[in-house]
Design an enzyme around this catalytic site. Structure first.
Site, PDB file in Angstrom:
ATOM      1  N   HIS A 148       1.145  -1.395  -0.181  1.00 25.46           N
ATOM      2  CA  HIS A 148      -0.040   0.149   0.203  1.00 25.46           C
ATOM      3  C   HIS A 148       0.567   1.086  -0.233  1.00 25.46           C
ATOM      4  O   HIS A 148      -0.009   2.441   0.225  1.00 25.46           O
ATOM      5  CB  HIS A 148      -1.430   0.331   0.810  1.00 25.46           C
ATOM      6  CG  HIS A 148      -0.318   0.826   2.506  1.00 25.46           C
ATOM      7  ND1 HIS A 148       0.016  -0.823   2.977  1.00 25.46           N
ATOM      8  CD2 HIS A 148       0.410   1.169   3.070  1.00 25.46           C
ATOM      9  CE1 HIS A 148       0.175  -0.552   4.255  1.00 25.46           C
ATOM     10  NE2 HIS A 148       0.437   1.107   4.341  1.00 25.46           N
ATOM     11  N   ASP A 181       0.177  -7.620   1.339  1.00 21.51           N
ATOM     12  CA  ASP A 181       0.691  -6.256   1.357  1.00 21.51           C
ATOM     13  C   ASP A 181       2.275  -6.300   1.856  1.00 21.51           C
ATOM     14  O   ASP A 181       2.633  -5.476   2.552  1.00 21.51           O
ATOM     15  CB  ASP A 181       0.066  -5.438   2.971  1.00 21.51           C
ATOM     16  CG  ASP A 181      -0.290  -4.286   3.012  1.00 21.51           C
ATOM     17  OD1 ASP A 181      -0.091  -3.764   1.871  1.00 21.51           O
ATOM     18  OD2 ASP A 181       0.211  -3.730   3.827  1.00 21.51           O
ATOM     19  N   SER A 270       4.738   2.457   7.630  1.00 16.13           N
ATOM     20  CA  SER A 270       4.460   1.362   7.498  1.00 16.13           C
ATOM     21  C   SER A 270       5.196   1.103   6.145  1.00 16.13           C
ATOM     22  O   SER A 270       6.325   2.011   5.467  1.00 16.13           O
ATOM     23  CB  SER A 270       3.615   1.508   5.343  1.00 16.13           C
ATOM     24  OG  SER A 270       2.190   1.913   6.207  1.00 16.13           O
TER      25      SER A 270
END
Length: 424
Positions: A148, A181, A270
């Site tokens: 992402h 992911d 992230s």
């Protein structure tokens, strides 16, 4: 009752339940009232909606309007030293820290060893801009991050990577795996002095172990925070796509058998590193829980963050580097949340709603109506937890599935296969 699949059908999300007016399934974790889980999205002008984790909604993480954010380059203190009781050694080119005290880790030494292996990632697309983190895997310039963070740059975006010492390089996508992911990018004209991160073993982590998160939260590169492993095998589910009018969601739902940590994780972390006291990578930071965030807004850290275990991340990244694609383990059942009598008690589990013929589940004798309550001794208390357990494994792995059939508990041995390309 919720329906989920492992992994032959769509995994229902919290958004679907809200949309249909149905009650949420009784699946852990159950946060305090008003709390929600958030994927650690990079800041963007526009983000697609995503939803669904055990018992709560997942909200898009929008860091700042207009895609702007503050950037402060934090560099290593050249005068930093380690204590006499702490030493650093190199495994090839990957440093590890030998702590003098197991109960009081020298985090200064860990930060000094790990920081050169963690990078800041900036992504620019037609839809906006974003930022995240990544870890250096090898001296060839391969960097592991979240899908992402960089997925939107596939085909129409630009990626730049800034090293800990401030040098910036362009990068291209090697491969992405939306269902976990995870993604791998590669630096263009990578320098010869890269410092790959040392890989640890997430399977030996224990609740209470000390950990450090390293990344680029809120555009502040080189940030480190410490905490402990708060829980293991925590099923967390997200999806990159908004629910369609018929209530379905993207087949690329992310279900992670996550490491939960109290180390402060914020938007921009992230793809960054979660390391142990030796400075070894044990997880890739990917999501947080937040309180009171509305759709389209971003809450901050409240001490509940989630990371993808390095065992899974290592397997996927190796496949992406080799072929650009990743294979996944496959059991071959669809399931729904339920409770079942286990002796004199009631227990939550995943009830098998269907078994596909010719699959590992069918070959092992698993039947419709069986209630799966554990995989390899790890509790399964929801259909999402079952998916998370299977996706954490690799094709060819042998697993012991504990189930209750007609009130009798039994163990079934299963050899997982490769998930067919046509399966959702």
């Amino acid at each position: 009752m919720s329906m989920a699949t492992e992994p032959t059908q769509q995994i229902p999300t919290a958004a679907e339940y809200y949309q249909q007016g149905a009650p949420m399934p009784p699946a852990p974790p159950t946060p305090p009232a008003g709390q929600s889980f958030q994927k650690q999205e990079p800041p963007r002008r526009e983000r697609r909606g995503f939803a669904g984790t055990a018992g709560v909604a997942l909200l898009a993480a929008v860091l700042a309007s207009g895609g702007t954010y503050a950037v402060t380059q934090l560099t290593e203190n050249p005068t930093a030293t380690t204590t006499a009781s702490t030493t650093t050694q190199n495994q090839g080119s990957s440093p590890t820290v030998i702590q003098g005290s197991a109960t009081a880790p020298d985090w200064t030494a860990v930060a000094k060893a790990v920081s050169p292996s963690v990078v800041s990632i900036d992504v620019t697309t037609q839809q906006g801009s974003g930022a995240g983190s990544g870890v250096i895997l090898d001296t060839n310039g391969h960097v592991l991050t979240n899908n992402h963070v960089v997925g939107d740059a596939t085909g129409n975006g630009a990626i730049s990577v800034t090293l800990a010492d401030g040098r910036t390089y362009g990068a291209t996508i090697v491969g992405t795996d939306p269902s976990t992911d995870l993604a791998v990018i590669k630096l263009t004209s990578a320098p010869s002095d890269l410092t790959p991160i040392s890989l640890g073993d997430s399977s030996i982590l224990k609740v209470g172990d000390p950990v450090m998160a390293v990344g680029n939260p809120l555009g502040l590169s080189g940030t480190v925070t410490t905490g402990i492993v708060s829980a293991l095998n925590r099923p967390v589910s997200t999806s990159e796509a908004s629910p369609s009018p018929n209530g379905s969601t993207s087949s690329d739902s992310v279900v992670t058998n996550a490491i939960q940590t109290s180390a402060a994780i914020n938007p921009g972390n992230s793809g960054g590193a979660l390391v142990n006291a030796k400075g070894e990578l044990v997880g890739i930071n990917s999501a947080i829980a937040s309180l009171g965030a509305a759709q389209g807004t971003q809450g901050g850290n409240i001490g509940i963050g989630f990371a993808i275990p390095v065992k899974e991340a290592k397997s996927i990244s190796q496949q992406l580097i080799k072929t650009g694609q990743a294979e996944h383990a496959f059991l071959g059942v669809s399931a729904k949340d339920t409770t079942v009598k286990d002796g004199s008690a009631q227990r939550a589990g995943a009830q098998v709603a269907a078994v596909n013929s010719g699959t590992p589940a069918a070959n092992a004798g698993i039947k419709t109506g069986d209630v799966i309550i554990a995989v390899n001794g790890q509790p399964v208390d929801s259909s999402t937890a079952l998916v998370a357990q299977i996706r954490a494994m690799t094709a060819g792995d042998k697993a012991t599935v504990t189930l209750i059939r007609d009130g009798v508990r039994q163990d079934v041995q299963v050899t997982l296969a490769v998930k067919p390309a046509t399966s959702n």
